[in-house]
Design a protein around this motif. Sequence first.
Motif, mmCIF file in Angstrom:
data_model
loop_
_atom_site.group_PDB
_atom_site.id
_atom_site.type_symbol
_atom_site.label_atom_id
_atom_site.label_comp_id
_atom_site.label_asym_id
_atom_site.label_seq_id
_atom_site.Cartn_x
_atom_site.Cartn_y
_atom_site.Cartn_z
ATOM 1 N N ASN A 57 -0.125 10.530 46.045
ATOM 2 C CA ASN A 57 -1.406 11.239 46.087
ATOM 3 C C ASN A 57 -2.212 10.950 47.349
ATOM 4 O O ASN A 57 -2.778 11.847 47.963
ATOM 5 N N GLN A 58 -2.311 9.703 47.726
ATOM 6 C CA GLN A 58 -3.192 9.307 48.818
ATOM 7 C C GLN A 58 -2.456 9.155 50.148
ATOM 8 O O GLN A 58 -3.059 8.742 51.138
ATOM 9 N N LYS A 84 3.507 19.842 47.862
ATOM 10 C CA LYS A 84 2.184 19.506 48.388
ATOM 11 C C LYS A 84 1.467 20.754 48.900
ATOM 12 O O LYS A 84 0.255 20.921 48.696
ATOM 13 N N SER A 124 5.406 13.590 44.170
ATOM 14 C CA SER A 124 4.147 14.130 44.684
ATOM 15 C C SER A 124 2.953 13.359 44.146
ATOM 16 O O SER A 124 2.040 12.995 44.891
ATOM 17 N N ALA A 125 2.957 13.081 42.854
ATOM 18 C CA ALA A 125 1.829 12.384 42.236
ATOM 19 C C ALA A 125 1.730 10.939 42.696
ATOM 20 O O ALA A 125 0.626 10.424 42.922
ATOM 21 N N ASP A 127 -3.678 15.919 46.038
ATOM 22 C CA ASP A 127 -3.531 15.000 44.915
ATOM 23 C C ASP A 127 -3.612 15.754 43.592
ATOM 24 O O ASP A 127 -4.120 16.865 43.523
#
Length: 354
Positions: free
Chosen positions: A193-194, A154, A189-190, A211
């Motif tokens: 995203n939020q 991130k 990680s994907a 993101d």
Amino acid sequence: MHNPTFQRSSGWALLKCAAVAFVVAALAGCAQRPATQEPATAPAADQEALVMLPAGALTEAQLLQHPIRYYLDLPYAGNDNPRQRLDVYVPEQPSYVPMPVVIYLHGGLWQSGDKAQAAERMLGLVTSGDFAVVAMNYRLTDEAQWPAQLHDVKAAIRWVRAQSNRYGFDPQRIALWGHEAGGQLALASAMTNQAQDMAGNLGAYTHIRSDVAAVVNYSGITDLNALLSHAGSIDRASSTAPEALLIGGLLRENSDIASAASPIHYVRRQAPPVMSVYANRDQVVPEAQGRVLHQRLEEVGTEHYLVQLTTAEENTPNAVTADSPWAQADQRALAFLQRVLLGHLVTVDTQSIE
């Protein structure tokens, strides 16, 4: 899916440097290190042969033969930890202004591996002119446990977004490409995203979002708890299993932490597009891990593609031969990135590769 039209450049003269004109003429290409470093010089042939590099890494003499610029060992977390550094590769003449970016996450079961492995594997993306590539290190399990590795990813994404103007990156078109442990990290990680509570607080850019727009996942573990029932060459019930080292304890006794480290736990309808590749004879990362993810993405309606390699017996090395099944998978991944990041109307082939 919205596919905006992106601006093509006719040369992007700002990326060229008159000081290397002689090198361009001599080598039919240009590669540069940052201005803050000493100019790159090609080692003598006998010296170069003695250099020990990770599989897939390239010497600077080799990099200098390509029309790229490269910037090595840049810190992304605001410290001097070598595991929290990254390399940047950008085309000398980008096809797009600004450039979409692919962040590469190496494999190694969270215990080994290095960002240098990305050089040969990702070089074609850069020399095509269509993509910049960022290869990152992350902390390994001998130094830190989950979610430290996720926080590193991130932080690197935030760094890339913060440095958009300096390197010509497009902050709206960032993809992750991960192999094995890197695949798990890319997916985790994907899929978050939020989730600000999953982003960590590393580096100077905690105010910037982390993101991404797409994921290429090669042999990534998607459900740590399910590994206990999946056949393979690793005893996942052991305290020395890679996943046990990642979460800091036995999988059976730490199913909650294992779930927190499992990308499938975070799959939501708003997840970015995913392309996954798994080998059906892989004894390190069972192919069933890919099928579980595929089914979950299907349920929520996320754009996703699953490709099976029916002849590969183990995880892909970072350097592949041109006729290998993994090289064919790379071509599928390229089509996926062209579709998702460049807006090309291409079909991603999901037939098995033999």
